[in-house]
Design an enzyme around this catalytic site. Structure first.
Site, mmCIF file in Angstrom:
data_model
loop_
_atom_site.group_PDB
_atom_site.id
_atom_site.type_symbol
_atom_site.label_atom_id
_atom_site.label_comp_id
_atom_site.label_asym_id
_atom_site.label_seq_id
_atom_site.Cartn_x
_atom_site.Cartn_y
_atom_site.Cartn_z
ATOM 1 N N SER A 272 29.141 55.296 21.656
ATOM 2 C CA SER A 272 30.607 55.236 21.594
ATOM 3 C C SER A 272 31.179 56.493 20.960
ATOM 4 O O SER A 272 32.099 57.120 21.498
ATOM 5 C CB SER A 272 31.049 54.005 20.793
ATOM 6 O OG SER A 272 30.585 52.816 21.381
ATOM 7 N N ALA B 66 24.299 61.904 15.647
ATOM 8 C CA ALA B 66 24.822 60.538 15.762
ATOM 9 C C ALA B 66 23.757 59.542 16.204
ATOM 10 O O ALA B 66 24.015 58.337 16.241
ATOM 11 C CB ALA B 66 25.990 60.514 16.752
ATOM 12 N N LYS C 153 27.268 51.142 4.988
ATOM 13 C CA LYS C 153 26.117 50.297 4.604
ATOM 14 C C LYS C 153 25.051 51.080 3.841
ATOM 15 O O LYS C 153 24.129 50.487 3.277
ATOM 16 C CB LYS C 153 25.516 49.642 5.845
ATOM 17 C CG LYS C 153 26.461 48.675 6.548
ATOM 18 C CD LYS C 153 25.832 48.100 7.807
ATOM 19 C CE LYS C 153 26.781 47.121 8.497
ATOM 20 N NZ LYS C 153 27.978 47.797 9.045
ATOM 21 N N TYR D 115 18.679 48.476 7.555
ATOM 22 C CA TYR D 115 19.461 49.496 8.255
ATOM 23 C C TYR D 115 20.156 50.419 7.252
ATOM 24 O O TYR D 115 20.060 51.646 7.335
ATOM 25 C CB TYR D 115 20.492 48.854 9.184
ATOM 26 C CG TYR D 115 21.544 49.815 9.665
ATOM 27 C CD1 TYR D 115 21.186 50.999 10.315
ATOM 28 C CD2 TYR D 115 22.897 49.565 9.461
ATOM 29 C CE1 TYR D 115 22.151 51.900 10.737
ATOM 30 C CE2 TYR D 115 23.867 50.464 9.885
ATOM 31 C CZ TYR D 115 23.487 51.623 10.522
ATOM 32 O OH TYR D 115 24.449 52.516 10.935
#
Length: 234
Positions: free
Chosen positions: A17, A83, A129, A137
């Site tokens: 995205s 990314a 996060k 993650y």
């Protein structure tokens, strides 16, 4: 980003995205000679070719786990936007080694290639996060961030900086498309009614990376001040 000469940008995970929006953004810049889309999914690259029509775009099949392939892809590249990552929180808990290989070892590979191919600057995408992580993650992204920031100490010819932000509205990892699909359901899968989210638009996330390419010196973790909302309000 401003430059006196034509530059080449490589985007790892370029079919995601963010990657697609970044490619669309940077191909419109006059000083950009070429944007290389580096990703491992040939189907997504094929679909992307149909929607983005620019003679500045080059497509490169490869995986950040493959150091040799990275070395070939990054030759004569000036800037890298990193990314590429595995991102699903629940998937990480059941497949920890896969996330470690991509998110941590992939970052290590990219750093080592920079010294070989004389990359000027890397902006690596992080996540909220990674701040005090409670899941794998987030932990892998924290490790990735530490690797990039530390690289400034021993690779002075390349600038390494991090861009860290919250949820991107409408992206594939966003809860908004999920809730839209479940609009007529009586049950929404949320962790806690007290949950809040920080979010920004896809374009603003690209603008933030562009700002980082223009203004970072190396070693920064760039965190934007963005709006938050309660999950129940959403």
């Amino acid at each position: 980003m401003k430059s006196n000469k034509k530059i080449t940008i490589l985007i790892t995970g370029g079919t995601g995205s963010f990657g697609k929006k970044a490619v669309e953004h940077f191909t419109k810049k006059k000083f950009v000679k070429k944007v290389i889309v580096f990703s491992r999914d040939e189907l997504k690259q094929s679909e992307m070719k149909k929607t983005l029509n620019s003679d500045k775009i080059r497509y490169f099949i490869g995986d950040v786990r493959d150091k040799n392939r990275l070395s070939i892809a990054t030759r004569n590249v000036d800037y890298i936007i990193h990314a590429a990552a595995l991102k699903q929180v629940d998937t990480a808990e059941y497949n920890p080694t896969e996330f470690i290989e991509t998110n941590i070892m992939g970052a290590k590979n990219l750093i080592e290639i920079c010294s070989i191919n004389q990359i000027k600057k890397i902006i690596a995408l992080s996540t909220d996060k990674a701040c005090s992580p409670i899941n794998l993650y987030g932990a892998t992204k924290l490790c990735s961030d530490k690797l990039f920031i530390s690289a400034n100490n021993y690779l002075p010819d390349t600038s390494f900086s991090i861009v860290r932000y919250g949820n991107v509205e409408g992206s594939r990892g966003s809860v908004i498309p999920l809730f839209k699909k479940m609009f007529n359901e009586k049950f929404f899968p949320i962790t806690s009614i007290k949950m809040t989210r920080f979010s920004l638009s896809l374009q603003k996330s690209v603008d933030l990376v562009d700002w980082g390419l223009n203004n970072s010196f190396g070693g920064e973790i760039i965190v934007p001040k963005i709006s938050s909302y309660k999950i129940l309000d959403l």
